[in-house]
Design an enzyme around this catalytic site. Structure first.
Site, PDB file in Angstrom:
ATOM      1  N   LYS A  40     -15.076   1.141   1.133  1.00 50.86           N
ATOM      2  CA  LYS A  40     -15.475   1.519   2.272  1.00 50.86           C
ATOM      3  C   LYS A  40     -15.635   0.541   3.416  1.00 50.86           C
ATOM      4  O   LYS A  40     -15.694   0.468   4.401  1.00 50.86           O
ATOM      5  CB  LYS A  40     -16.765   2.604   2.352  1.00 50.86           C
ATOM      6  CG  LYS A  40     -15.992   4.075   1.839  1.00 50.86           C
ATOM      7  CD  LYS A  40     -17.014   4.976   2.374  1.00 50.86           C
ATOM      8  CE  LYS A  40     -16.483   6.353   2.034  1.00 50.86           C
ATOM      9  NZ  LYS A  40     -16.373   6.624   0.533  1.00 50.86           N
ATOM     10  N   GLU A  95     -20.469   8.502  11.281  1.00 47.99           N
ATOM     11  CA  GLU A  95     -20.745   9.707  10.528  1.00 47.99           C
ATOM     12  C   GLU A  95     -20.868   9.423   9.083  1.00 47.99           C
ATOM     13  O   GLU A  95     -20.168   8.418   8.523  1.00 47.99           O
ATOM     14  CB  GLU A  95     -19.695  10.906  10.585  1.00 47.99           C
ATOM     15  CG  GLU A  95     -18.453  10.772   9.680  1.00 47.99           C
ATOM     16  CD  GLU A  95     -17.636   9.548   9.993  1.00 47.99           C
ATOM     17  OE1 GLU A  95     -17.649   8.796  10.803  1.00 47.99           O
ATOM     18  OE2 GLU A  95     -16.682   9.204   9.108  1.00 47.99           O
ATOM     19  N   SER A 138     -11.889   2.983  -7.064  1.00 47.38           N
ATOM     20  CA  SER A 138     -12.328   2.867  -5.588  1.00 47.38           C
ATOM     21  C   SER A 138     -13.850   2.594  -5.310  1.00 47.38           C
ATOM     22  O   SER A 138     -14.565   1.953  -4.548  1.00 47.38           O
ATOM     23  CB  SER A 138     -11.989   4.288  -4.790  1.00 47.38           C
ATOM     24  OG  SER A 138     -12.549   5.329  -5.394  1.00 47.38           O
TER      25      SER A 138
HETATM   26  C1  LIG Z   1     -15.722   8.073   0.272  1.00 49.72           C
HETATM   27  C2  LIG Z   1     -15.281   7.550  -1.112  1.00 49.72           C
HETATM   28  C3  LIG Z   1     -13.826   8.109  -1.628  1.00 49.72           C
HETATM   29  C4  LIG Z   1     -13.190   8.969  -0.412  1.00 49.72           C
HETATM   30  O1  LIG Z   1     -12.651   8.694   0.619  1.00 49.72           O
HETATM   31  P1  LIG Z   1     -11.182   7.971   0.637  1.00 49.72           P
HETATM   32  O2  LIG Z   1     -10.927   8.014   2.299  1.00 49.72           O
HETATM   33  O3  LIG Z   1     -10.158   9.217   0.309  1.00 49.72           O
HETATM   34  O4  LIG Z   1     -10.908   6.946   0.075  1.00 49.72           O
HETATM   35  C5  LIG Z   1     -13.256   7.701  -2.704  1.00 49.72           C
HETATM   36  N1  LIG Z   1     -13.983   6.943  -3.479  1.00 49.72           N
HETATM   37  C6  LIG Z   1     -15.170   6.366  -3.225  1.00 49.72           C
HETATM   38  C7  LIG Z   1     -15.733   5.454  -4.210  1.00 49.72           C
HETATM   39  C8  LIG Z   1     -15.737   6.723  -2.079  1.00 49.72           C
HETATM   40  O5  LIG Z   1     -16.793   6.212  -1.651  1.00 49.72           O
END
Ligand SMILES: *Cc1c(COP(=O)(O)O)cnc(C)c1O
Length: 399
Positions: free
Chosen positions: A85, A107, A372
């Protein structure tokens, strides 16, 4: 495609007229400031020295052996603040500064995007206000304290379901009033154009890096790339580099307690096309078009709609969208911890779980998973998780 503000029939600018000038200003920024050498140099310097990029590509050997699938992890969990993010938050706050804005709003649901944005505001000396559903403020005390520590003001939103979608509505309202001084850092590839394209531009670093790293190490491309899909930014981030290649792309949504229970966030399973929060995409809605409450054990996947480019990639068939349940995601979390010494975010655990569940079909293939984020934030959820009792008593997050 970018010029038209649509991805096929999806996307667009469904907002009040007062916001249009700000969106046009942002689109000009996307076209003229972001590609500029000065901006790119500064962004790349901070990605390297502050965020810690490039993140590694890791061959998960013990997991690969266990599954009979060659599994490679793009280690987005190693970013500063613990997830992908910050790529978007840093890009947008830098752009806001170049546009002469002094105040940032955002947000947040579970607090991850709020923390990333508050972090960048501290770094760049910008005033920061974070809108967060009142129920989420209660549930995510640690992240609320983190944001305050970073100098941000956290505003609990008491309207509606007191969760993420209400926080977005409130942030849009603030932006409408203060648009001259304020930039709204939207947290994923969603919302009115140019947000989906702007966020895509910043997160696509993930895919560029992963492709170069994979090619350098193995002299080819992976057979399959897998990512979880909440709003869709980490998935677009990694998919974008492979769209033109002969590589299978799989997006994994939150199956929650199972599609048949209605407690999930699998927009491509039971959603219908509609307009929600400024854009046209797939939305979980009832027969009258009211948005449905969603549920997932992973806070970041718990959202009733999905980025418009994903809707387009779904309809063209370029990306296959599927889902896994809470139970599968939690077991995947435990498995990666035991076999590789990595605690994955529960969101990322959905992508992992897909590969684990489909190991027989993927046998002998090389699979690149976008890890992610890191899972330290989810430890208490995993510890208290008991799949069976949850199934009988309903969800705990969005119920
Ligand atoms: C916020 C988040 C997501 C989901 O958001 P996307 O916009 O779909 O990437 C996925 N993995 C993690 C670790 C997050 O913090």
């Amino acid at each position: 495609m970018p010029q038209s503000r649509y991805y096929g029939e999806y996307g667009g600018v469904y907002v009040a007229e007062t916001l249009v000038p700000a969106l046009i200003e942002l689109e000009q920024g996307l076209l003229h400031i972001v590609p500029d050498e000065e901006f790119q140099n500064e962004y790349r310097r901070l990605l390297r020295d502050y965020v810690g990029r490039p993140t590694p590509l890791f061959h998960a050997r013990r997991l690969s052996k266990e599954l009979g699938v060659e599994v490679y992890l793009k280690r987005e969990d190693l970013n500063h603040t613990g997830a992908h993010k910050i790529l978007n938050a840093l890009g947008q706050t830098l752009l806001a500064k170049k546009l002469g804005k002094t105040r940032i709003i955002a947000e947040t649901g579970a607090g991850q995007h709020g923390v990333a944005t508050a972090t960048c505001c501290a770094l760049l000396g910008l005033e920061c206000t974070i809108y967060m559903g009142a129920d989420d403020v209660e549930r995510q005390r640690v992240n609320v304290e983190r944001m305050k520590m970073l100098g941000a003001t956290v505003v609990p939103v008491k309207s509606g379901t007191r969760t993420l979608k209400d926080a977005i509505n409130e942030a849009l309202r603030d932006w409408t009033t203060n648009v001259r001084t304020t930039h709204y850092v939207l947290g994923t590839v969603f919302g009115p154009y140019p947000f989906p394209q702007l966020v895509r531009t910043f997160v696509s670093t993930i895919g560029f890096e992963a492709k170069a790293q994979f090619t350098e190490a193995f002299g080819g491309l992976p057979d399959v790339v897998v990512a979880c899909v909440g709003g869709g930014s980490n998935a677009i981030g990694i998919f974008s580099a492979f769209l033109e290649d002969d590589v299978e792309l799989v997006g994994v949504e939150a199956g929650g307690l199972g599609i048949e229970t209605g407690k999930h966030a699998a927009r491509f399973q039971t959603g219908k096309v509609g307009v929600f929060q400024g854009t046209k995409s797939y939305v979980l809605q009832d027969e009258f078009g009211n948005t449905l409450d969603t549920y997932s054990v992973a806070p970041g996947l718990d959202y009733p709609s999905v980025g418009p480019e994903h809707a387009f990639l779904h309809d063209t068939g370029r990306v296959r969208y599927t889902y896994v349940t809470d139970t599968s995601a939690v077991s995947a979390f435990r498995m990666l911890a035991k076999l590789e010494g990595i605690l994955p975010a529960l969101e990322s655990s959905h992508a992992l779980a897909y590969v684990i569940e489909n190991a027989a079909e993927l046998k002998g293939k090389s699979v690149l998973i976008n890890l992610s984020g890191r899972g330290d934030k989810d430890l208490s959820i995993v510890i208290s998780y008991d799949g069976e009792s949850k199934k009988h008593h309903g969800g705990m997050r969005n119920a």
